[in-house]
Design an enzyme around this catalytic site. Structure first.
Site, PDB file in Angstrom:
ATOM      1  CG  HIS A 143      -0.149   0.172   2.511  1.00 24.44           C
ATOM      2  ND1 HIS A 143       0.110   1.400   3.071  1.00 24.44           N
ATOM      3  CD2 HIS A 143       0.446  -0.738   3.294  1.00 24.44           C
ATOM      4  CE1 HIS A 143       0.825   1.234   4.171  1.00 24.44           C
ATOM      5  NE2 HIS A 143       1.046  -0.061   4.318  1.00 24.44           N
ATOM      6  CG  HIS A 152      12.819  -4.618 -14.229  1.00 25.24           C
ATOM      7  ND1 HIS A 152      13.632  -5.300 -15.067  1.00 25.24           N
ATOM      8  CD2 HIS A 152      11.930  -5.526 -13.769  1.00 25.24           C
ATOM      9  CE1 HIS A 152      13.259  -6.573 -15.117  1.00 25.24           C
ATOM     10  NE2 HIS A 152      12.233  -6.731 -14.324  1.00 25.24           N
TER      11      HIS A 152
HETATM   12  O1  JB2 Z   1      18.411   0.495 -26.913  1.00 30.10           O
HETATM   13  C1  JB2 Z   1      18.225  -0.708 -26.797  1.00 30.10           C
HETATM   14  C2  JB2 Z   1      17.431  -1.457 -27.702  1.00 30.10           C
HETATM   15  N1  JB2 Z   1      16.737  -1.138 -28.786  1.00 30.10           N
HETATM   16  C3  JB2 Z   1      16.178  -2.273 -29.212  1.00 30.10           C
HETATM   17  N2  JB2 Z   1      18.764  -1.396 -25.769  1.00 30.10           N
HETATM   18  C4  JB2 Z   1      18.574  -2.752 -25.616  1.00 30.10           C
HETATM   19  N3  JB2 Z   1      19.124  -3.383 -24.582  1.00 30.10           N
HETATM   20  N4  JB2 Z   1      17.832  -3.480 -26.460  1.00 30.10           N
HETATM   21  C5  JB2 Z   1      17.279  -2.823 -27.482  1.00 30.10           C
HETATM   22  N5  JB2 Z   1      16.513  -3.288 -28.434  1.00 30.10           N
HETATM   23  C6  JB2 Z   1      16.111  -4.694 -28.618  1.00 30.10           C
HETATM   24  O2  JB2 Z   1      15.428  -5.190 -27.468  1.00 30.10           O
HETATM   25  C7  JB2 Z   1      17.320  -5.592 -28.816  1.00 30.10           C
HETATM   26  O3  JB2 Z   1      17.721  -5.663 -30.183  1.00 30.10           O
HETATM   27  C8  JB2 Z   1      16.810  -6.931 -28.314  1.00 30.10           C
HETATM   28  O4  JB2 Z   1      16.213  -7.700 -29.341  1.00 30.10           O
HETATM   29  C9  JB2 Z   1      15.757  -6.564 -27.286  1.00 30.10           C
HETATM   30  C10 JB2 Z   1      16.282  -6.792 -25.890  1.00 30.10           C
HETATM   31  O5  JB2 Z   1      16.469  -8.175 -25.777  1.00 30.10           O
HETATM   32  P1  JB2 Z   1      17.453  -8.890 -24.754  1.00 30.10           P
HETATM   33  O6  JB2 Z   1      17.284 -10.354 -24.969  1.00 30.10           O
HETATM   34  O7  JB2 Z   1      18.794  -8.275 -24.845  1.00 30.10           O
HETATM   35  O8  JB2 Z   1      16.925  -8.518 -23.369  1.00 30.10           O
HETATM   36  P2  JB2 Z   1      15.466  -8.450 -22.829  1.00 30.10           P
HETATM   37  O9  JB2 Z   1      15.247  -7.019 -22.542  1.00 30.10           O
HETATM   38  O10 JB2 Z   1      14.500  -9.129 -23.703  1.00 30.10           O
HETATM   39  O11 JB2 Z   1      15.532  -9.305 -21.482  1.00 30.10           O
HETATM   40  C11 JB2 Z   1      16.421  -9.006 -20.419  1.00 30.10           C
HETATM   41  O12 JB2 Z   1      15.727  -8.413 -19.354  1.00 30.10           O
HETATM   42  C12 JB2 Z   1      14.691  -9.226 -18.810  1.00 30.10           C
HETATM   43  C13 JB2 Z   1      13.995  -8.452 -17.725  1.00 30.10           C
HETATM   44  C14 JB2 Z   1      17.054 -10.319 -19.984  1.00 30.10           C
HETATM   45  O13 JB2 Z   1      18.068 -10.045 -19.055  1.00 30.10           O
HETATM   46  C15 JB2 Z   1      16.020 -11.223 -19.409  1.00 30.10           C
HETATM   47  O14 JB2 Z   1      16.625 -12.418 -18.923  1.00 30.10           O
HETATM   48  C16 JB2 Z   1      15.277 -10.534 -18.288  1.00 30.10           C
HETATM   49  N6  JB2 Z   1      14.213 -11.384 -17.770  1.00 30.10           N
END
Ligand code: JB2
Length: 233
Positions: A143, A152
């Site tokens: 609350h 996050h």
């Molecule tokens: O500016 C950017 C960006 N623009 C597009 N920064 C980042 N980090 N990513 C960007 N993207 C796109 O978002 C990337 O090309 C990529 O395809 C996607 C981010 O994917 P990634 O697999 O790197 O992380 P995620 O954000 O999907 O997941 C992370 O965070 C989650 C909370 C992982 O650490 C997961 O394990 C976690 N659960």
């Protein structure tokens, strides 16, 4: 029911895709800056629209969305600042908050645009959740908490009552922040930490109780070397 395009095609996007469907919407497809992410199957039964970020931004600047798309869900999980930037490119009503049907959200709580609330999360009375926030699987927001834009809250993190969390802060998996404490903007709380004192802007704390990593007690705290989910910045 709306047709959602998901911005980000990494691991986090799979969970957002499940959320979109669980909330009764349809999945139109994915946007990503990296074309290679769009050329592989993100998930079985996934959407059919694949659009490069630059092409999408050109449409948005012309006040349009791709054909057959009504709404956008934000799915860059590992970079809070970037996810918030994405929201700022959009009209707010294009990115409604999404809540998994198994989450519990008090009627007196508020959720802003682009925020996602995953399965099993609990948001209690008078909590205020900003924009482009991730309330990840099983997180608890008690609350009167105030969560700023771009935060996050990782899986199973717990914020006791009246906690303030600043813009783009990261609360690690399983971490706990005691009642009436604050976590500053861009701060990181390591996985499993227990925060008993306010956390300064931009600092990283870890351990039980949590200390800044550059604090002498921080270095000797057993959990300090195990900040497993510090975001990529
Ligand atoms: O500016 C950017 C960006 N623009 C597009 N920064 C980042 N980090 N990513 C960007 N993207 C796109 O978002 C990337 O090309 C990529 O395809 C996607 C981010 O994917 P990634 O697999 O790197 O992380 P995620 O954000 O999907 O997941 C992370 O965070 C989650 C909370 C992982 O650490 C997961 O394990 C976690 N659960």
């Amino acid at each position: 029911m709306a047709s959602f395009l998901i911005w980000g095609a990494g691991g986090h996007s799979k969970v957002v895709a499940d959320l979109v469907r669980a909330a009764g919407h349809t999945l139109a497809g994915f946007i990503d800056a990296d074309g290679s992410k769009l050329n592989r199957v993100v998930e079985s039964g996934g959407g059919h629209v694949s659009i490069l970020q630059d092409d999408f931004l050109a449409l948005v600047r012309a006040n349009r969305l791709p054909d057959h798309v009504d709404a956008i869900a934000l799915a860059i999980g590992g970079n809070n600042t970037r996810r918030l930037w994405c929201l700022h490119q959009l009209q707010r009503d294009v990115a409604p908050p999404l809540v998994h049907p198994s989450a519990i959200v008090s009627p007196s709580a508020s959720l802003a645009a682009g925020t996602v609330v995953f399965a099993g999360a609990i948001i209690n009375a008078d909590a205020r959740i900003g924009a482009a926030v991730i309330v990840n699987t099983g997180a608890i927001v008690e609350h009167d908490c105030s969560i700023a834009d771009g935060v996050h809250l990782a899986p199973r993190s717990t914020l006791a009552g009246e906690v303030d969390v600043g813009v783009c802060a990261w609360i690690g998996a399983g971490a706990t922040v005691l009642q009436q404490r604050s976590v500053g903007r861009d701060a990181v709380v390591g996985a499993g930490a227990v925060v008993i004192r306010d956390v300064a802007d931009g600092s990283t704390v870890a351990g039980v109780p949590a200390y800044p990593l550059d604090h002498p007690r921080g270095r000797t705290t057993p959990a300090a070397g195990r900040v497993a989910d510090v975001p990529h910045r």
